[in-house]
Design a protein around this motif. Sequence first.
Motif, PDB file in Angstrom:
ATOM      1  N   GLN A 317      75.990  54.687 -13.739  1.00 46.24           N
ATOM      2  CA  GLN A 317      74.559  54.379 -13.898  1.00 46.24           C
ATOM      3  C   GLN A 317      73.976  55.081 -15.118  1.00 46.24           C
ATOM      4  O   GLN A 317      73.211  54.502 -15.879  1.00 46.24           O
ATOM      5  CB  GLN A 317      73.795  54.842 -12.653  1.00 46.24           C
ATOM      6  N   LEU A 318      74.369  56.349 -15.287  1.00 48.39           N
ATOM      7  CA  LEU A 318      73.875  57.133 -16.418  1.00 48.39           C
ATOM      8  C   LEU A 318      74.320  56.500 -17.726  1.00 48.39           C
ATOM      9  O   LEU A 318      73.534  56.360 -18.677  1.00 48.39           O
ATOM     10  CB  LEU A 318      74.398  58.575 -16.308  1.00 48.39           C
ATOM     11  N   GLN A 319      75.587  56.085 -17.766  1.00 51.33           N
ATOM     12  CA  GLN A 319      76.146  55.426 -18.952  1.00 51.33           C
ATOM     13  C   GLN A 319      75.388  54.135 -19.254  1.00 51.33           C
ATOM     14  O   GLN A 319      75.016  53.873 -20.397  1.00 51.33           O
ATOM     15  CB  GLN A 319      77.635  55.141 -18.699  1.00 51.33           C
ATOM     16  N   ALA A 320      75.146  53.341 -18.201  1.00 49.88           N
ATOM     17  CA  ALA A 320      74.435  52.063 -18.371  1.00 49.88           C
ATOM     18  C   ALA A 320      73.006  52.313 -18.865  1.00 49.88           C
ATOM     19  O   ALA A 320      72.491  51.579 -19.717  1.00 49.88           O
ATOM     20  CB  ALA A 320      74.414  51.307 -17.047  1.00 49.88           C
ATOM     21  N   TYR A 321      72.366  53.374 -18.329  1.00 53.60           N
ATOM     22  CA  TYR A 321      70.995  53.715 -18.737  1.00 53.60           C
ATOM     23  C   TYR A 321      70.965  54.102 -20.217  1.00 53.60           C
ATOM     24  O   TYR A 321      70.088  53.676 -20.974  1.00 53.60           O
ATOM     25  CB  TYR A 321      70.475  54.865 -17.861  1.00 53.60           C
ATOM     26  N   ARG A 322      71.953  54.926 -20.628  1.00 53.47           N
ATOM     27  CA  ARG A 322      72.021  55.354 -22.034  1.00 53.47           C
ATOM     28  C   ARG A 322      72.218  54.167 -22.966  1.00 53.47           C
ATOM     29  O   ARG A 322      71.566  54.067 -24.007  1.00 53.47           O
ATOM     30  CB  ARG A 322      73.187  56.342 -22.216  1.00 53.47           C
ATOM     31  N   GLU A 323      73.129  53.272 -22.564  1.00 57.34           N
ATOM     32  CA  GLU A 323      73.404  52.097 -23.399  1.00 57.34           C
ATOM     33  C   GLU A 323      72.170  51.202 -23.509  1.00 57.34           C
ATOM     34  O   GLU A 323      71.856  50.687 -24.575  1.00 57.34           O
ATOM     35  CB  GLU A 323      74.585  51.307 -22.807  1.00 57.34           C
ATOM     36  N   ASN A 328      67.593  49.291 -26.626  1.00 59.75           N
ATOM     37  CA  ASN A 328      66.141  49.150 -26.729  1.00 59.75           C
ATOM     38  C   ASN A 328      65.625  49.792 -28.019  1.00 59.75           C
ATOM     39  O   ASN A 328      64.760  49.246 -28.710  1.00 59.75           O
ATOM     40  CB  ASN A 328      65.483  49.785 -25.494  1.00 59.75           C
ATOM     41  N   GLN A 329      66.204  50.965 -28.329  1.00 59.97           N
ATOM     42  CA  GLN A 329      65.791  51.690 -29.552  1.00 59.97           C
ATOM     43  C   GLN A 329      66.126  50.861 -30.797  1.00 59.97           C
ATOM     44  O   GLN A 329      65.318  50.749 -31.716  1.00 59.97           O
ATOM     45  CB  GLN A 329      66.523  53.034 -29.604  1.00 59.97           C
ATOM     46  N   ARG A 330      67.330  50.262 -30.792  1.00 60.78           N
ATOM     47  CA  ARG A 330      67.749  49.439 -31.943  1.00 60.78           C
ATOM     48  C   ARG A 330      66.827  48.223 -32.108  1.00 60.78           C
ATOM     49  O   ARG A 330      66.478  47.836 -33.212  1.00 60.78           O
ATOM     50  CB  ARG A 330      69.205  48.984 -31.764  1.00 60.78           C
ATOM     51  N   ILE A 331      66.445  47.636 -30.968  1.00 62.01           N
ATOM     52  CA  ILE A 331      65.538  46.479 -31.008  1.00 62.01           C
ATOM     53  C   ILE A 331      64.192  46.890 -31.606  1.00 62.01           C
ATOM     54  O   ILE A 331      63.645  46.206 -32.474  1.00 62.01           O
ATOM     55  CB  ILE A 331      65.350  45.883 -29.586  1.00 62.01           C
ATOM     56  N   GLN A 332      63.686  48.054 -31.139  1.00 60.92           N
ATOM     57  CA  GLN A 332      62.389  48.556 -31.647  1.00 60.92           C
ATOM     58  C   GLN A 332      62.451  48.798 -33.150  1.00 60.92           C
ATOM     59  O   GLN A 332      61.558  48.419 -33.897  1.00 60.92           O
ATOM     60  CB  GLN A 332      62.015  49.866 -30.930  1.00 60.92           C
TER      61      GLN A 332
END
Length: 345
Positions: A317-323, A328-332
Amino acid sequence: MSRHIMNELIETERVYVEELLSIIEGYATEMDNQELSSLIPGALKNKKEILFGNLPEIYDFHNRIFLKELENCMENPELVGKCFLKRKEELQIYEKYCQNKPRSEAIWRQCGDCQFFQECQRKLDHKLSLDAYLLKPVQRITKYQLLLKEMLKCSKNSEGTAELEEALETMISIIKSVNDSMHQIAITGFEGNLNDLGKLLMQGSFNVWTDHKKVHSKVKDLARFKPMQRHLFLYTKLLLFCKKREENADGHEKSPSYSFKHSLKMSAVGITENVKGDIKKFEIWYNGREEVYIIQASSVELKNLWVSEIRKVLTGQLQAYREASQLNQRIQEHVYQAPLNTPNR
């Protein structure tokens, strides 16, 4: 690798395929035979799919594919591990068969002594009745595991050993999956759809103590000292707490059902590996320790298995959250860097 084990695997596979065919032709097909329709009781009519489950699918796979591939390994036994690995997806069909088994057995208990089955058995000249043959697929999937273990003992780091080890692990995993799914179909009272909870990873019975911050202190003390017997089902998205109930089925052996009590979203779960005073206990806490569950396993090994599996879910879950955050950051960044196309006036 011992050739006699390979011979046993192929010979028993041939017999298994023949037995499956005899059940399909001698019983399932005969249920549509007009001449025998008067012998079929009302409770059995239109119940062929429930009684036999996906047995025709299992027969088709073994007859068309698996038997031939095993026979091709006769001269090269070192390839048998690859053979199992190649077909591990198809072998999942046993899960469906076993999930249907309780429904099939219920019909057999109701109609097993009827004239129709007696007549079919007489025609086939079978010593055993149909219910014994309907157990064959369950026995077969277990037999593969035993034969692969025997082969591994004989192979001793020779060619194909790595594939054999992986094949054995695959068969053990399929048997575990079959066993887990048999328990899952006995869950009652859960409002949602179990198929939406992700993969069923583990299931088992535990002593559980609870401690809720919001609960009145007297109730809290009582809950703290008196354990509850709970059957836990661990999915990738949810942890289910159920109460196991033994139900007597028409004087036959008891079949358990699991009455749903409550669930915890895995996204809000934390775990403490060791609890003071008992090496078989671990702790699951929820919503920042608003609720705490002390779980006691029957052995240290079982506790470690569960802790390891829960940790894998949380790490995943942590890995999925980080990814997701990085994406999201790249999209922004892309949005901010994109030039604004102002229309020409």
